[in-house]
Design an enzyme around this catalytic site. Sequence first.
Site, short mmCIF file in Angstrom:
data_model
loop_
_atom_site.label_atom_id
_atom_site.label_comp_id
_atom_site.label_asym_id
_atom_site.label_seq_id
_atom_site.Cartn_x
_atom_site.Cartn_y
_atom_site.Cartn_z
N GLY A 184 -31.74 10.20 59.13
CA GLY A 184 -33.00 10.93 59.17
C GLY A 184 -33.66 10.35 57.93
N THR A 185 -32.89 10.07 56.94
CA THR A 185 -33.66 9.60 55.65
C THR A 185 -34.14 8.14 55.88
OG1 THR A 185 -32.09 10.87 54.05
CG2 THR A 185 -32.90 8.80 53.33
N GLN A 204 -35.36 19.68 60.76
CA GLN A 204 -34.96 20.94 60.69
C GLN A 204 -35.37 21.72 62.01
OE1 GLN A 204 -32.83 22.45 58.99
NE2 GLN A 204 -32.70 20.84 57.50
N SER A 237 -33.01 13.77 62.49
CA SER A 237 -31.81 13.38 62.20
C SER A 237 -30.58 14.29 62.91
CB SER A 237 -31.53 13.92 60.51
OG SER A 237 -30.13 13.86 60.35
N ALA A 238 -29.59 13.44 63.53
CA ALA A 238 -28.85 13.87 64.65
C ALA A 238 -27.93 14.87 63.99
CB ALA A 238 -28.10 12.54 65.33
N HIS A 239 -27.39 14.79 62.91
CA HIS A 239 -26.37 15.48 62.53
C HIS A 239 -26.82 17.04 61.90
CE1 HIS A 239 -26.72 15.49 57.80
NE2 HIS A 239 -27.70 14.67 58.33
N CYS A 291 -28.26 25.18 38.43
CA CYS A 291 -27.07 24.81 38.42
C CYS A 291 -26.21 24.46 39.02
CB CYS A 291 -26.53 26.08 37.47
SG CYS A 291 -26.47 27.61 38.58
#
Lengths: 459, 459
Positions: free
Chosen positions: A69-70, A177, A194-196, A320
Amino acid sequence: MPYFDSASAAPLHPVARQALQAALDEGWADPARPYREGRRARLLLDAAREAAAEAVGCRPDELVFTPSGTRAVHAGIAGALAGRRRAGRHLVVSAVEHSSVLQSAAAHEADGGTVTEVPVDGGGRVTPDAYAAALRDGTALACLQSANHEVGTEQPVVEVTEACREAGVPLLVDAAQSLAWGPVEGDWSLLTASAHKWGGPAGVGLLVVRKGVRFAPQGPADERESGRSAGFENIPGIVAAAASLRAVRAEAVPEAARLRELVARIRTRVPELVPDVEVVGDPVRRLPHLVTFSCLYVDGEALLYELDRAGFSVSSGSSCTSSTLTPSHVLRAMGVLSEGNVRVSLPFGTEEADVERFLEVLPGVVAGIRERFGAPVSGPVTGGGESLVVDALGRRCPIPVIELAKVFGEVPVGGTVTVLSDDEAARLDIPAWCAMRGQEYVGERPAEHGTAYAVRRLS
Amino acid sequence: MPYFDSASAAPLHPVARQALQAALDEGWADPARPYREGRRARLLLDAAREAAAEAVGCRPDELVFTPSGTRAVHAGIAGALAGRRRAGRHLVVSAVEHSSVLQSAAAHEADGGTVTEVPVDGGGRVTPDAYAAALRDGTALACLQSANHEVGTEQPVVEVTEACREAGVPLLVDAAQSLAWGPVEGDWSLLTASAHKWGGPAGVGLLVVRKGVRFAPQGPADERESGRSAGFENIPGIVAAAASLRAVRAEAVPEAARLRELVARIRTRVPELVPDVEVVGDPVRRLPHLVTFSCLYVDGEALLYELDRAGFSVSSGSSCTSSTLTPSHVLRAMGVLSEGNVRVSLPFGTEEADVERFLEVLPGVVAGIRERFGAPVSGPVTGGGESLVVDALGRRCPIPVIELAKVFGEVPVGGTVTVLSDDEAARLDIPAWCAMRGQEYVGERPAEHGTAYAVRRLS
């Protein structure tokens, strides 16, 4: 062991596994070759493209597969900006886009382009008017996610596509998403996914460029995937991605309803079960499977660690838990509490019992951490001088807010407490504490070391 | 059904399949997450990186995984050029590099950089001296493949790394074709490779950047893979890639010896069995599993089609099998015959009987195509005028050479035949025909339509 982080990566869907198996045998060869193994690979690739295009709602020749996807976002933004170079070099994005979009915008700025970030409301949503106002002469491209990856808020994509169309600006929708749940409505120009995220394998993204949208692929030329995604196609992965997208879509309506009910339960009951919690994100216009809340006086990293020990895998936007020690850009843009932040995103098939057990475990986990950190257990007590200064320099979230809360009762109503802090999270969390407690956040100013945050006691 | 095109893509190695299965269960989560699924994924990724680094002969922190060999090359060249921008903008490549290298060079030129292509000899090999001579002040990067993907010739990488070291220029070695057989020797600076060439899955490449080499990743920033390869890691693919590299290396020495013998058999017997064949590539310094030859008077596409019908999957660099209708740039750079070109690349485990059957089938297939195209069956006969012109305009390879051969006997010794052709392959194939027949290639000149190629009869 319940895994509640499908917004990062969903476990492989059984259909994806099956399709992958079959395609390892039939789809390993080069689809550009004319011999039988190549022809078989080509057939699989073509069929996967058709299936994915049908799920997206586009023509097969508008859709290419990318390695993630990125990479789809990087290629889509770079290609659309280059294709519209004559129109100008202005890019519009929302402030809560995925990092791949914001980093593309940063690269565009470094290359001499200009970028407008459209702010969001406290629920993480852009307003169509604010978005429309950012469009101008010279705007080459606009980007808007279909729904936010950290807080689940759905964006007004249809209204924004209309504004973009009026302004003559193509809109790229990052649907990472939401694509599992349904196609993106509206007359968008480009789309990425994005497939995952939907139970497909890692290594497969989608980039859709509507016919008629000016697009100039960047980087070295390559014949694969219409010249829009270089390198040998990962056909087994692609086949599995397309098959699983079709499979999750077939279950999407009832599963969305079921998960929406579980998420609603978390949204309602966490604030009942755990004191000093802020549930964030738009309460109504949201993804069915994702809920995010922040716990005052809690260290996000400790919370993740304890939940993991209790068997729950969740994510966090707390400072954090990030390598940069700053809260997530999404929480910052929303101006909400970031400490003790938890994102719960339920995979397809999540069992009700696991959600119930999470609700059972969470209060004790939070209470334990608060106790360890010496957080105040009740509201502030009265007494003390007109104003106090708390030195929390060198101390990380959630300590600055805990120290504030501890001394707050020592100033009278009308008095102020000033917290000195060099922790980035304090900028977000002290105002958020004030809002939660009904106290007045006066403001911040640079101090000799760090920043001074002033709070006035109202009650 | 014998598949003889492992240089395009090798069938999945059984170890790759096994490792992929296991990693689908254990390695689907985000390795950047601290919960158990993320930690498991991280362990698999780290172990795969160590195994791959050991096979390459580098430190694990020098190696990142990319989505393909092509993407490794694109990222490696762009990053090294940007990292050495102060040194200059000159790039050196050999003329027979993979298209991903040459397209990166073209993109660099389009961006204002300069490129020197080092020519090769008739065997497809650069000479170290010619390569060294191309290095100069302002050379930012040099690229050389370990071995050629079309003709199997090994390049003098060790000598060239030494020349590069003396000149202070980093060398990127594209090891896509050779990494299965062993590590690349010499003191190279960057290395790229592609898993599906060694029996790993598609979707995984390697980019190695030695410590101390200046490198500035290009494109939008991303935290994955040390900032050198954007996007969510395809861990199941990576695990399978590393496991299969280790597995093929364990078998490499005896398997190389076995395949080298089968290749030698093809190299020796094809010219005995089929008239008018040119075996191309360095006869000695070559990959063990790959052999390439060209058949005069034969259409490459028809040859591939007939071999496929006979059950053999091979590749070709002939013009008629490419989308551009030009012969492969490798054959052009070598100046060898391109018509009827066949590349045979034997996968691990290829059976001797399949090679024997190929040698049985090939002569009939070639003869059948030659007959169909009306190719001359014997040498030229005497008779005819002083000079002849053959109009082959609008006719594709192998027709122009066939027409030349048909009329050649009609001019006397000392006479010339001029072929008019607008087919790109003629530029390569007419001189190659002359060399094979011991006739003089006079040269080419532009004609009213196409190009005129003149040949003088010597015998």
